[in-house]
Write a protein that holds these residues in place. Sequence first.
Motif, short mmCIF file in Angstrom:
data_model
loop_
_atom_site.label_atom_id
_atom_site.label_comp_id
_atom_site.label_asym_id
_atom_site.label_seq_id
_atom_site.Cartn_x
_atom_site.Cartn_y
_atom_site.Cartn_z
N UNK A 165 78.43 -9.88 46.23
CA UNK A 165 78.38 -8.75 47.15
C UNK A 165 77.46 -7.69 46.58
N UNK A 166 76.84 -6.90 47.46
CA UNK A 166 75.96 -5.86 46.94
C UNK A 166 76.74 -4.91 46.05
N UNK A 220 74.92 -17.66 44.48
CA UNK A 220 73.74 -16.81 44.32
C UNK A 220 72.58 -17.34 45.16
N UNK A 221 72.44 -18.67 45.16
CA UNK A 221 71.28 -19.23 45.89
C UNK A 221 71.60 -19.50 47.34
N UNK A 222 72.88 -19.63 47.67
CA UNK A 222 73.25 -19.93 49.05
C UNK A 222 73.24 -21.40 49.37
N UNK A 223 72.95 -22.26 48.38
CA UNK A 223 73.00 -23.69 48.70
C UNK A 223 74.42 -24.22 48.53
N UNK A 224 74.79 -25.18 49.39
CA UNK A 224 76.17 -25.66 49.41
C UNK A 224 76.47 -26.61 48.27
N UNK A 225 77.72 -26.60 47.82
CA UNK A 225 78.16 -27.59 46.82
C UNK A 225 78.76 -28.74 47.60
N UNK A 226 78.41 -29.94 47.18
CA UNK A 226 78.93 -31.12 47.92
C UNK A 226 80.45 -31.17 47.83
N UNK A 227 81.08 -31.43 48.97
CA UNK A 227 82.55 -31.45 49.02
C UNK A 227 83.16 -32.66 48.37
N UNK A 228 82.38 -33.72 48.22
CA UNK A 228 82.97 -34.95 47.69
C UNK A 228 82.80 -35.06 46.17
N UNK A 229 82.31 -33.97 45.56
CA UNK A 229 82.03 -34.03 44.12
C UNK A 229 83.01 -33.13 43.37
N UNK A 230 83.49 -33.68 42.24
CA UNK A 230 84.27 -32.82 41.34
C UNK A 230 83.71 -33.01 39.93
N UNK A 231 83.97 -32.08 39.06
CA UNK A 231 83.30 -32.17 37.75
C UNK A 231 84.17 -31.60 36.62
N UNK A 250 67.71 -18.21 36.68
CA UNK A 250 67.71 -17.86 38.10
C UNK A 250 66.31 -17.83 38.72
N UNK A 251 65.33 -17.40 37.96
CA UNK A 251 63.99 -17.29 38.51
C UNK A 251 63.52 -18.64 39.01
N UNK A 252 63.84 -19.67 38.24
CA UNK A 252 63.45 -21.04 38.62
C UNK A 252 64.06 -21.46 39.94
N UNK A 253 65.15 -20.81 40.34
CA UNK A 253 65.79 -21.16 41.61
C UNK A 253 65.44 -20.16 42.71
N UNK A 254 64.41 -19.39 42.47
CA UNK A 254 63.89 -18.49 43.49
C UNK A 254 64.74 -17.26 43.72
N UNK A 255 65.36 -16.79 42.67
CA UNK A 255 66.19 -15.59 42.83
C UNK A 255 65.41 -14.40 42.30
N UNK A 256 65.52 -13.29 43.05
CA UNK A 256 64.78 -12.09 42.65
C UNK A 256 65.23 -11.63 41.27
N UNK A 257 64.30 -11.07 40.53
CA UNK A 257 64.60 -10.69 39.14
C UNK A 257 65.70 -9.63 39.05
N UNK A 258 65.70 -8.70 40.06
CA UNK A 258 66.70 -7.64 39.99
C UNK A 258 67.99 -7.98 40.74
N UNK A 259 68.15 -9.25 41.10
CA UNK A 259 69.31 -9.64 41.89
C UNK A 259 70.63 -9.25 41.22
N UNK A 260 70.70 -9.54 39.93
CA UNK A 260 71.97 -9.31 39.23
C UNK A 260 72.27 -7.84 38.97
N UNK A 261 71.19 -6.99 39.09
CA UNK A 261 71.47 -5.56 38.95
C UNK A 261 71.98 -4.94 40.25
N UNK A 262 71.68 -5.61 41.35
CA UNK A 262 72.06 -5.02 42.65
C UNK A 262 73.26 -5.70 43.28
N UNK A 263 73.78 -6.69 42.61
CA UNK A 263 74.92 -7.39 43.19
C UNK A 263 76.09 -7.48 42.20
N UNK A 264 77.30 -7.48 42.79
CA UNK A 264 78.49 -7.75 41.96
C UNK A 264 78.90 -9.19 42.17
#
Length: 772
Positions: A617-618, A691-702, A648-662
Amino acid sequence: MENRLMPVVPLRSISVLPGMILNFDVVRPGGVAAIEAAMKGDRIALLVTQKNPTVDKPEAGDLYRIGTVTLIKQVIKMPGNSVRVIAEGKQRGELISLDVSEECYYGTVDVKEEQEEQIPESKALAMHRLLHEKLEAYVAANPMLNKDLARQLLADKPLGMLLAQTVVQVPMTTGQHQILLEADTLDERFDALISILSSETEVSQIKKSINDKVKTKVDKSQRDYILREQIKSIREELGETDTNPDADEYSKKAEELDAPQEVKERIAKEIARFKSIYGSSAEAAVARGYIETLLALPWNKADEEICDLKKAEEILNRDHYGLNKVKDRILEFLAVRALTDKGDSPIICLVGPPGTGKTSIAKSVAEALEKKYVRICLGGVRDEAEIRGHRRTYVGALPGRIIAGLKDAGVKNPLMLLDEIDKMSRDYKGDTGSAMLEVLDAEQNSHFVDHYVEIPVDLSEVMFICTANTTETIPRPLIDRMEIIEVNSYTLNEKMHIAKEHLFAKQLSHNGLTADNLEISEEALKLIITGYTREAGVRGLERKLGEIARKAAKKILENGGDRSLKLNVTEDNLTDYLGVVKYLPDEAKSESCVGVARGLAWTSAGGDTLSVEVGVMPGKGTFEITGNLGDVMKESAKTGISFIRSVSVGYGIAEDFFEKHDLHIHIPEGAVPKDGPSAGITMATAMLSAVTGSKVRGNVAMTGEITLRGRVLPVGGLKEKILAAKTAGIDTVLIPSKNRKDIEELDEEVTSGISVRYVSDMKEVLAEALEN
Ligand code: ADP
């Protein structure tokens, strides 16, 4: 000076002094005749004492020279020719000659007139004082003296009177009287009196002190005796007449007891003490309990050691399905134990989830070795005294559980099962772990001292087997002395076998049924396992089978007790027996979502899945973790975050993302405490997804630990975890590459139907888990 002829009365053992009025009997004819003669005349006679009282007919030489001229005041005739005389002594008289005739004694008597002696005043005073003092001492030394007499003697009066009264009143022997009588002058009489008084006083004092000494001795024993008699009569009055009748029985048992000398002596001492206490007192109850405990303990009594490996194997196989590894380890242990000194062998500790047969294996081992079996449940034991006993000074003191177990076993070499040793805890009442160490340590347990028993007891021949759900809470020093044997969760197939081959038959016979009365179809059994129980072991399953058997028994009885009735339990009618299905397969959860990843967890009750939820969240870059997590797990979450930030940068996340979000990580079922590092990769995956908004597969556990650099480290409890994944309807699990050998060791049945992907770093994890 005047000589007179007068009757003479010889006296045997009394004497009369001038001034004395005396009442006495005269028996001898000579004496009686003399009295009668006196009465006929002027009633005067000389009363004179015999030197030797036993002489019957005294001659002149047998009598003292000086007697008393006496006035016979009254004569009473008594039966048998004797007379009772009242006489008053008048003057001293000297017997000059005696005429001993048949009838009567007559004598010529020189009657001594008392002369007034002139004594100087000062001397008289001194004599008076001295006599008074002597009298005081005499009275003090003779407390039994008549009070009036004492008062009269000590009253103030002139010397002459005092002297005369003393002579008359103070009790004296005939000899002393005679001495006084023979004293011619006042001086002489005074001296004689003083010396008599002094010696009498002294004798009285000595007598008194001897008396006192004897009295205190006699008094004490007499007092005890009287008190004892009193207690006895009070008890009789109360109807409590028993005085520990068991004591003799105890003594007999103690004699027959096969125990070391030290123990026998102690028991004998206790029995002796017990005899002296009153039967129904609290003290007697304590003594009785103690003696009975000592008598019941197997000091030297032991069963013969038998080790037949073949038989042991048979029994283990007869009672348990599967558990091959466990059985092998147990048989190896028994073989080694048979070949070596028993004291040195480690203690077996069976570790695994509840209901996986740990207790039952221990029981089979006891049966195989033909050992007595005792089970001591340590779950919840917090007080050291439960293990080591209470001191007997406590009200209601008892021996500890170990000694109580040994007493129940009745032999010194039973198999003792220490159940749930991991559930023992310590508190302010002492350290249960160190007490347990004394029990289990071969160096110490040959003389284990229980606070209650006090005498060292030999535990070195006891075979201990422990059970635990986890080794995490067992104190380190205890683990060092144990050989840990893991007992794992059962797979569906194993449970099916156990149910069919063991549990069902057991429940049938428990409920009075046979296989002809009740049958459960394969599908129904499977449904019971998956739909009505969710557990690592088979305890719940056994309970459910018991429920079915009970319902069946009821149905048979309702049907008129017809034994030929056969009931079939199928998938379709199972709800009649067990109600609606409790656990539905978790199909719904296998949907893919953002910010939610499924982890696999190991708990002391078996495996479980856990979902990690991450919310973004912001905000201002804060980070929160909730869900009752332990420190290790929190650190693991922080490691995950740091890793995500670093990539995070490698996954296309803005550099200041973690400063502006909780960020908020939550692991549901917040009431259940969770800990350990094995959810590391799960948390990191959920975070990246959020953070990236991509879904985690439902059939996978780890499962897997994460490092700062994103490497994946190996974890434990894989069998439980994979079984849990299957139950949760998962088809793909991510397992650290370094755990590959553990997975390969598992039964095929465990891994069948599940695709295991080995991962060695987070990149691989994310590639498998995230949808693109
Ligand atoms: P634990 O001590 O591990 O909690 P128990 O020994 O009390 O479990 O086991 C519970 C029940 O399950 C017992 O009746 C036991 O006989 C049965 N049981 C467990 N494992 C097996 C097995 N492998 N084969 C047969 N019966 C089993």
